[in-house]
Design a protein around this motif. Sequence first.
Motif, PDB file in Angstrom:
ATOM      1  N   LEU A   1      40.420  43.559  50.469  1.00 54.51           N
ATOM      2  CA  LEU A   1      41.420  43.566  49.404  1.00 54.51           C
ATOM      3  C   LEU A   1      40.983  44.412  48.217  1.00 54.51           C
ATOM      4  O   LEU A   1      41.811  44.970  47.502  1.00 54.51           O
ATOM      5  N   SER A   2      39.680  44.554  48.005  1.00 54.09           N
ATOM      6  CA  SER A   2      39.206  45.430  46.936  1.00 54.09           C
ATOM      7  C   SER A   2      39.400  46.894  47.273  1.00 54.09           C
ATOM      8  O   SER A   2      39.430  47.741  46.377  1.00 54.09           O
ATOM      9  N   GLN A   3      39.543  47.218  48.553  1.00 54.27           N
ATOM     10  CA  GLN A   3      39.724  48.607  48.970  1.00 54.27           C
ATOM     11  C   GLN A   3      41.193  49.013  49.082  1.00 54.27           C
ATOM     12  O   GLN A   3      41.481  50.203  49.206  1.00 54.27           O
ATOM     13  N   VAL A   4      42.089  48.051  49.063  1.00 59.21           N
ATOM     14  CA  VAL A   4      43.511  48.384  49.201  1.00 59.21           C
ATOM     15  C   VAL A   4      44.325  48.001  47.972  1.00 59.21           C
ATOM     16  O   VAL A   4      45.547  48.174  47.967  1.00 59.21           O
ATOM     17  N   CYS A   5      43.663  47.498  46.932  1.00 59.43           N
ATOM     18  CA  CYS A   5      44.401  47.037  45.761  1.00 59.43           C
ATOM     19  C   CYS A   5      44.739  48.205  44.843  1.00 59.43           C
ATOM     20  O   CYS A   5      44.257  49.331  45.030  1.00 59.43           O
ATOM     21  N   GLU A   6      45.535  47.928  43.832  1.00 54.33           N
ATOM     22  CA  GLU A   6      45.889  48.938  42.848  1.00 54.33           C
ATOM     23  C   GLU A   6      44.684  49.271  41.969  1.00 54.33           C
ATOM     24  O   GLU A   6      43.739  48.480  41.855  1.00 54.33           O
ATOM     25  N   ASN A   7      44.753  50.441  41.332  1.00 50.73           N
ATOM     26  CA  ASN A   7      43.637  50.862  40.492  1.00 50.73           C
ATOM     27  C   ASN A   7      43.365  49.882  39.359  1.00 50.73           C
ATOM     28  O   ASN A   7      42.212  49.679  38.958  1.00 50.73           O
ATOM     29  N   SER A   8      44.406  49.272  38.825  1.00 52.47           N
ATOM     30  CA  SER A   8      44.237  48.346  37.709  1.00 52.47           C
ATOM     31  C   SER A   8      43.472  47.090  38.097  1.00 52.47           C
ATOM     32  O   SER A   8      42.942  46.386  37.234  1.00 52.47           O
ATOM     33  N   LYS A   9      43.394  46.787  39.402  1.00 53.66           N
ATOM     34  CA  LYS A   9      42.713  45.584  39.858  1.00 53.66           C
ATOM     35  C   LYS A   9      41.375  45.875  40.532  1.00 53.66           C
ATOM     36  O   LYS A   9      40.734  44.953  41.043  1.00 53.66           O
ATOM     37  N   LYS A  10      40.945  47.124  40.542  1.00 52.84           N
ATOM     38  CA  LYS A  10      39.688  47.483  41.179  1.00 52.84           C
ATOM     39  C   LYS A  10      38.520  46.742  40.546  1.00 52.84           C
ATOM     40  O   LYS A  10      37.695  46.145  41.231  1.00 52.84           O
ATOM     41  N   ARG A  11      38.431  46.828  39.229  1.00 50.28           N
ATOM     42  CA  ARG A  11      37.305  46.202  38.543  1.00 50.28           C
ATOM     43  C   ARG A  11      37.273  44.697  38.724  1.00 50.28           C
ATOM     44  O   ARG A  11      36.203  44.126  39.013  1.00 50.28           O
ATOM     45  N   PRO A  12      38.394  43.967  38.565  1.00 47.45           N
ATOM     46  CA  PRO A  12      38.345  42.512  38.830  1.00 47.45           C
ATOM     47  C   PRO A  12      37.899  42.157  40.242  1.00 47.45           C
ATOM     48  O   PRO A  12      37.143  41.202  40.430  1.00 47.45           O
ATOM     49  N   TRP A  13      38.341  42.930  41.232  1.00 44.45           N
ATOM     50  CA  TRP A  13      37.935  42.635  42.600  1.00 44.45           C
ATOM     51  C   TRP A  13      36.440  42.893  42.802  1.00 44.45           C
ATOM     52  O   TRP A  13      35.748  42.130  43.491  1.00 44.45           O
ATOM     53  N   GLU A  14      35.918  43.973  42.231  1.00 44.61           N
ATOM     54  CA  GLU A  14      34.493  44.268  42.355  1.00 44.61           C
ATOM     55  C   GLU A  14      33.650  43.186  41.693  1.00 44.61           C
ATOM     56  O   GLU A  14      32.616  42.759  42.233  1.00 44.61           O
ATOM     57  N   LEU A  15      34.084  42.726  40.522  1.00 49.70           N
ATOM     58  CA  LEU A  15      33.365  41.649  39.853  1.00 49.70           C
ATOM     59  C   LEU A  15      33.430  40.358  40.659  1.00 49.70           C
ATOM     60  O   LEU A  15      32.435  39.616  40.753  1.00 49.70           O
ATOM     61  N   ALA A  16      34.578  40.076  41.246  1.00 52.07           N
ATOM     62  CA  ALA A  16      34.721  38.863  42.046  1.00 52.07           C
ATOM     63  C   ALA A  16      33.779  38.883  43.250  1.00 52.07           C
ATOM     64  O   ALA A  16      33.139  37.872  43.573  1.00 52.07           O
ATOM     65  N   ARG A  17      33.657  40.038  43.895  1.00 48.82           N
ATOM     66  CA  ARG A  17      32.782  40.119  45.062  1.00 48.82           C
ATOM     67  C   ARG A  17      31.309  40.020  44.669  1.00 48.82           C
ATOM     68  O   ARG A  17      30.524  39.344  45.335  1.00 48.82           O
TER      69      ARG A  17
END
Length: 845
Positions: A196-212
């Motif tokens: 999901l971090s690789q297919v999400c919108e650019n605005s959500k990249k950072r939150p997904w990376e932090l979550a992982r």
Amino acid sequence: MSIFTRSRRSLHPLLRPAAAAIDSSAFSGVVVAVGHPLQWKHGFVHRKQYLHKQLQQQQRDISTTYLFDFILQRPNPLLVSVQNMLNSKNSTGTTNVQTFQSPAVGEHGEDQQEYSVNMGRIPHLSGIEPFHVKAASKHVLETYQQELETLKRKYSNGDAAGNDNANKDGSANHFWNDWNRINEPIFALDRTISLLSQVCENSKKRPWELARSNFTEQRRQVEKPHAALLYALVQQLSSSKSLQQQESTPSSASAALETPYAIMTTTEKEWAGHCLRLYLEDVFAAHLENNNFNDDDDDDDDDRREKYQYLSNRLETTKMEFVNDCAKSKITNDTVGLMYNLIGLSCDKAKLLGYPDFCSYIMQQHRRMANRDEVDQLFATVSEHCIAFLKKVDQIVDVDEENKFTALEAYLKTSDGKPSKQKVRPKSMAHVEDERNMMFLEHHVTLDGAMSLLSQLLKTAFGVEIIRDEKSHVPSWSNEVHLYHVFDSNSLNKKQQHLGSFFLDPFERNGKVTRPCVVSLSSRGCGRDHNGSGEDRGDDGDNDGPIPIVAMLLQIEPPVWDSDPAKMTWLDMKHLFHEMGHVLQEMLAQSPHGVLLGPQYMPRDASEILPYLMEHWLLERTTLYGLIAASNLNMEFTEDSINALYRVIARQKALELMQQIYLGTLEFTLLSGFDLRGKETIMALQRRLSKKLLAPTQQDLAPASPDDLTPLVQVLLCNFTDDPIGFYSYVWADAVAATIFAQLKQAYTTKATTTQKAPSASFDDDDTDSSDGSNSSSNNVHNMADSQESALAMDKIRRLLLFPGAVVPADAVRSEWGLGNSVSPAPLLERYGFRNNSRKKPENM
């Protein structure tokens, strides 16, 4: 100030940012009276629905305070998805079985089979946001901690270390089954977050990376108290003495899939112990026993252990600083210093473990199939022929050694003397004309046609069938994603015919990862029953353990209208066939211990053999005819287009091989005892190798100036953030795949329904056949002889490259395909017409 702005002060604190966002838009004149945070009243009814929707979306991302109310209204979708992948029943406790039919073959639909799929295992990946990770990881890690405590009590009392009793009871098998089972939720959650971090919108990249990253750190904190015990157990259970005493009778694939406690072979136990030891040593070196270092002096062991921990911490810190620096727009001197530190620390750590350098450590510890001498010889031969080929095709004129690279630098610079950001390779008019004809031919192939032809090829060559799911409408992260199910057409047991499923995300989007890849969400696993009784089964009687679920991400340009077919370029087709090879590895790996022995732990070089074998199938002329026929666009094409396509393919392949050889040589040299205190700097090394390997071919990758550190950055990033020492694997695996494919063609008989012989691709105009190929293809271009030879060839591929998963039998692969101790580059060179610097046409393309 608008009335809406003044009314904002009476809003709930969680909703004020949303009100500010709406007020800043074109709705400043809306009058709002607020009595309760979630009760909206205003004078314009046609605005009510819009404003309520905006606030409802904003409040979910403002604070985790409202998250709990949201979860109470709806179960955590991320946790539900993980549970679906691990159980045969869905979240409601029921089993949803769907029936699918294979496409009809023949005029009357003969050979049409019926398959069933338990849809309760397929995850629903829609509506998942980064804030769902916190609640899902909390639940999964709490369960994981409890399981580790149970594992500690079960095996710390001598059950696993009590030798005789443990071996008689099969406790070693139980330990690996238990470890695989309790790690399945961790693996599924981590891979789902990664996808999901690789297919999400650019605005959500950072939150997904932090979550992982937070999830990974929390997992390590849970494992840390148990690291020493786990390491001791692994050492005991995977030792040579223990393995000799344990049962080593291998079970069949079907028995392995039906048994909750599957019996592992001696090789599988040893491999599993080796992989787990590497993980524990790398992450928890300070908590281990004195097993890393074999020395009689305890004080010396303590000093070495402290040094090892120091090097590990320094290496991790330096790696994070380097990644952050590379994310910046400009590489500074500090970045160069970090490069030196990475190289030095990694080599010192390898020497402390008894290896001469970091490269040797990786090649041996990660059990690569290739060896350094073999790769060096392969690089030398392939580069020699590719350079000669490109010089002859491109008519490159040699200049004296002093001015050779200067001329390239001058070309790569713009008129103002600054390096050009986009380096364009010089092309003759013949090259331009060939590429124009190739683009014309590419308009004849669609994504639907490619998937149809690929399904026929996989059924014939590998005994598997893929069927698109058009019934279930499983929600995913995008409406462009399609679900496919993979079935074993050779299996007689219908309950085992469903091998797994994969999501196909074909089109490029903003925020989606730019390089094609396959992300594994779950691997094959044994049953959820952990007491050995075998009573906990699905309602359909099948094994209730996880099945392989993967996602294939491509970068095809979407059509303008939804009703238009998606047309593919040659690069798109190449990526599709290549990534399908990785999907097959996931689907057909038979070990029920997928977390320990799944394809994700295959040696890097071995994992690329099957994908490159798929690329060689794509190079067949009959495959191209089949793609055009299956696309059914009824467009006219000429043989000149096909011949131009193969000329461009051969030239691009030579350039690709030179790039890979250059990066592989740079990687080997840097991480194989390079003298960091010597006269030659790493920048000078990069420039020297560029002159040797890239300048003679006027390669685009050649740095335009000594300040261009792109190749160094690329090599070090891949080594310290991804799988290390991997650039050589592409050339080596391509050579192995060419050798295997040459032998397969002798077993398979391709039937082309053509009235005239199809012309062969050639670099000479007089070799071109002028016959019209518009009617030289049909849907049956890949019908192959149903003979004993073809059945044996299929069985060999499945048995040696697909079924073993991570435990690739390297010796058997080399012996059964006649690879010997050194892979020959001859089949690869002949395949593309590079052999002996001749203008020979590509072999039967």
